[in-house]
Design an enzyme around this catalytic site. Structure first.
Site, short mmCIF file in Angstrom:
data_model
loop_
_atom_site.label_atom_id
_atom_site.label_comp_id
_atom_site.label_asym_id
_atom_site.label_seq_id
_atom_site.Cartn_x
_atom_site.Cartn_y
_atom_site.Cartn_z
N ARG A 153 36.55 5.52 -30.95
CA ARG A 153 35.65 4.42 -30.58
C ARG A 153 35.88 3.30 -31.61
O ARG A 153 36.35 3.56 -32.72
CB ARG A 153 34.18 4.86 -30.69
CG ARG A 153 33.78 5.99 -29.77
CD ARG A 153 32.32 6.36 -30.02
NE ARG A 153 31.84 7.40 -29.10
CZ ARG A 153 31.66 8.67 -29.43
NH1 ARG A 153 31.93 9.08 -30.66
NH2 ARG A 153 31.21 9.53 -28.54
N LYS A 177 29.13 8.99 -33.32
CA LYS A 177 27.73 8.63 -33.05
C LYS A 177 26.80 9.60 -33.77
O LYS A 177 27.09 10.79 -33.85
CB LYS A 177 27.45 8.70 -31.54
CG LYS A 177 28.09 7.54 -30.77
CD LYS A 177 27.68 7.58 -29.32
CE LYS A 177 28.19 6.35 -28.59
NZ LYS A 177 27.82 6.38 -27.17
N HIS A 249 38.41 0.25 -25.68
CA HIS A 249 38.01 1.46 -24.96
C HIS A 249 39.07 1.90 -23.95
O HIS A 249 39.16 3.08 -23.61
CB HIS A 249 36.67 1.23 -24.26
CG HIS A 249 35.98 2.50 -23.88
ND1 HIS A 249 35.24 3.22 -24.79
CD2 HIS A 249 35.96 3.21 -22.73
CE1 HIS A 249 34.77 4.30 -24.19
NE2 HIS A 249 35.20 4.33 -22.95
N ARG A 252 41.12 4.52 -25.53
CA ARG A 252 40.39 5.80 -25.63
C ARG A 252 40.43 6.52 -24.28
O ARG A 252 40.68 7.72 -24.19
CB ARG A 252 38.95 5.51 -26.05
CG ARG A 252 38.03 6.73 -26.13
CD ARG A 252 36.74 6.30 -26.83
NE ARG A 252 35.62 7.18 -26.59
CZ ARG A 252 35.32 8.26 -27.32
NH1 ARG A 252 36.11 8.62 -28.30
NH2 ARG A 252 34.25 8.99 -27.06
N HIS A 275 32.29 13.94 -27.70
CA HIS A 275 31.20 13.90 -26.73
C HIS A 275 30.26 15.08 -26.99
O HIS A 275 30.71 16.20 -27.14
CB HIS A 275 31.74 14.03 -25.29
CG HIS A 275 32.31 12.76 -24.76
ND1 HIS A 275 33.23 12.74 -23.74
CD2 HIS A 275 32.10 11.46 -25.09
CE1 HIS A 275 33.56 11.47 -23.47
NE2 HIS A 275 32.89 10.70 -24.29
N TYR A 284 33.40 10.71 -17.37
CA TYR A 284 34.26 9.73 -18.01
C TYR A 284 35.69 9.83 -17.52
O TYR A 284 36.41 8.87 -17.42
CB TYR A 284 34.16 10.07 -19.48
CG TYR A 284 34.97 9.26 -20.40
CD1 TYR A 284 36.25 9.64 -20.73
CD2 TYR A 284 34.45 8.11 -20.97
CE1 TYR A 284 37.00 8.92 -21.61
CE2 TYR A 284 35.19 7.38 -21.85
CZ TYR A 284 36.46 7.79 -22.17
OH TYR A 284 37.20 7.06 -23.05
#
Length: 303
Positions: A153, A177, A249, A252, A275, A284
């Site tokens: 990311r 994240k 992105h 990715r 994830h 995704y």
């Protein structure tokens, strides 16, 4: 704190702190959530409704969403509702209120918008079109290679440190994240490009003190911004003459799609992408049907 005397400004400040400290969200995400609440505050001001966060009803929120729907698309609308829902979840968490006024608010149905997938040829084309005669060229090539070969990311790329590079073991340590860390394998070619930038370009720069360990730096010796990564990618794609819309992105997404098409299992891809849930990885990855058919023909005993 008397319930109905709660000020929007105080609640918003506390909410932002909670997202950052308790939830470990990035500055960028915290700002987005705060903006959602600010839109509601502006709406109340515009309509001269002096309601505190705890006096507002589902009906007030619904009217606000109706008004916003005239200006914003379903995707943005959906994000706005999600941001406000989180704000009220926080107030419930802090025991300021017991129910969420967004509980019955329906989120508009939107199709999952997936970025274009680039082919390996497309990526090679972008990488070879980078001008290596400038010091930024070496850096930009390493950035694009890293986005594609490790599926990072943008925030993971900008915060990557030299001390996160474990090239002897063939891994990099990535902070994703919620400050969750994971190890992602990195290939020899990408290691090479990073070393060329690190050992020949970066060493000659005047680096600002808090960024001594930050891998990718701007001309002023500071950490690159998100916006700068988007600009680097956009310019490289434009220079290559590629007619697709390319963002960080996209790399990715291409990383994950190419792995899947070449037979990698979803669980491994999930771990590399960082994830939380495999469901995210499944949505995704718009698995192309021809690939599924090949898997079936190759592995099922009855075909």
């Amino acid at each position: 704190l008397k319930n109905n005397l709660m000020k929007w400004s105080d609640a918003l400040k506390d909410f932002a702190l909670y997202l950052k400290i308790e939830r470990g969200m990035s500055e960028h995400t915290v700002n987005n959530y705060s903006l959602d609440v600010q839109k509601l505050i502006q709406y109340l001001k515009k309509h001269e409704m002096s309601l505190s966060p705890l006096q507002i009803t589902s009906e007030d929120i619904q009217n606000f969403i109706y008004e916003m729907a005239k200006e914003i698309n379903p995707r943005t609308q959906s994000r706005l509702i999600s941001g406000l829902r989180s704000f009220y979840d926080y107030l419930i968490f802090e025991k300021y209120c017991t129910s969420n006024p967004l509980e019955r608010i329906e989120t508009p149905k939107i199709g999952r918008k997936l970025p274009d997938t680039l082919s390996v040829k497309d990526i090679d084309r972008i990488v070879t079109s980078i001008d290596l005669s400038s010091p930024q060229g070496e850096r930009n090539r390493a950035i694009i290679e890293l986005l594609y070969s490790c599926g990072l990311r943008v925030s993971e790329l900008t915060s990557l440190k030299i001390s996160d590079l474990f090239f002897d073991e063939g891994f990099i340590k990535v902070t994703g994240k919620g400050n969750k860390q994971r190890f992602v394998p990195i290939g020899g070619l990408t290691q090479n490009y990073i070393n060329l930038y690190k050992d020949y370009v970066r060493v000659q720069m005047k680096i600002e003190s808090p960024f001594n360990d930050t891998l990718f730096l701007n001309r002023r010796g500071k950490q690159l911004s998100r916006a700068m990564i988007f600009t680097i990618v956009k310019n490289a794609a434009a220079k290559s003459g590629l007619q697709k819309k390319v963002s960080p992105h996209t790399f990715r997404h291409s990383f994950a799609t190419h792995l899947l098409e070449n037979g990698a299992d979803l669980r491994a891809i999930q771990m590399m992408l960082g994830h939380e849930s495999i469901t995210t990885t499944e949505i995704y990855m718009h698995v192309d049907k021809s690939h599924l058919k090949d898997v079936m023909l190759k592995f099922h005993p009855r075909t």
